[in-house]
Design an enzyme around this catalytic site. Sequence first.
Site, PDB file in Angstrom:
ATOM      1  CB  SER A 220      38.160  99.825  72.496  1.00  0.00           C
ATOM      2  OG  SER A 220      38.114 100.199  73.850  1.00  0.00           O
TER       3      SER A 220
ATOM      4  CE  LYS B 284      36.659 102.913  73.632  1.00  0.00           C
ATOM      5  NZ  LYS B 284      37.914 102.944  74.403  1.00  0.00           N
TER       6      LYS B 284
ATOM      7  CE1 TYR C 162      33.692 103.799  76.146  1.00  0.00           C
ATOM      8  CE2 TYR C 162      33.675 102.808  78.331  1.00  0.00           C
ATOM      9  CZ  TYR C 162      34.338 103.137  77.162  1.00  0.00           C
ATOM     10  OH  TYR C 162      35.655 102.777  77.010  1.00  0.00           O
TER      11      TYR C 162
ATOM     12  CE1 TYR D 242      42.260 101.794  73.693  1.00  0.00           C
ATOM     13  CE2 TYR D 242      43.184  99.591  73.621  1.00  0.00           C
ATOM     14  CZ  TYR D 242      42.092 100.435  73.632  1.00  0.00           C
ATOM     15  OH  TYR D 242      40.839  99.901  73.582  1.00  0.00           O
TER      16      TYR D 242
ATOM     17  CB  VAL E  85      40.409  95.042  76.529  1.00  0.00           C
ATOM     18  CG1 VAL E  85      41.325  96.244  76.549  1.00  0.00           C
ATOM     19  CG2 VAL E  85      39.007  95.376  77.007  1.00  0.00           C
TER      20      VAL E  85
END
Length: 308
Positions: free
Chosen positions: A64, A67, A191, A243, A261
Amino acid sequence: MTDLRTVVSEIAQEMAGRSERGTVAHYIPELACVDPARFGIAVMLADGTQIAAGDCDEPFSIQSVSKVFTLTLALGKVGDGLWRSVGREPSGNAFNSIVQLEQEQGRPRNPFINAGALVVTDTILSGHQPREALGEILRFLHFITGDDGIGIDEAVAASEKQTGYRNAALANYMKSFGVLDNPVAHVLGVYFHHCAIAMSCRQLASATRYLAFLGRNPDTGHSVISVERARRINALMLTCGHYDGSGEFAFRVGLPGKSGVGGGIIAVVPGIASVAVWSPGLDPVGNSRLGTEALEMLARRMHWSVFG
């Protein structure tokens, strides 16, 4: 003045001796195989100096963390129109939760939870074939790092595709609300692949530098993004980058950052440095346990915080 080289070396030594290292991301088979004993850290300063220690040259799946770079690209493509499809608020829920999507008619809370990142991916994909969209993402990383060796770990991408049922559910649910424009299979494919990009701490610290220096590459002075956009991405990293552990990270570290992660975390010290750490073991909300501790130690010892 505190010596940064000494601090980075001491942090790496301290992390090497820790027995409680968190749990690797077992739900992605390829990530479940990563050695939890690994730890790397790299700090890059305005003049291009890199201070690094531990497994700082070992490539790992950035997950992530990617992103941040896809958000930069999407904003460059459609500007503030992106915010019609994705919000800018902390989620307070797990990164792959579908509950909020139902309550909020398919519009994700922010671009860093999985649903929001799928919307960002859909934006980059529009007008392209999946291979072209992935090429655009990789070219951007090559441009901001000056390193053409950065690529995708195809084994990790395949592993994510095999087990990505939650992400498929999120994408199909948003498609039912008309939030995604492109075929779900294409969005998911891009993705999974950009999350499977492999980079080292040194490469990530270099890639993040434009966010530490007002959207510019301090080596060349060339603008990567506008000052305003860099500030807004940093604000989103501070409030949403970890998160439902984002508030805890801001409390403990006090710097904009983004976790993945795979165990990587990037952090920005505005006007001073960009930082990347890696330790594969995660805490219960999916952030690197030792990575967070290392950044907390670094921020405290160097007196780095956006809060003064």
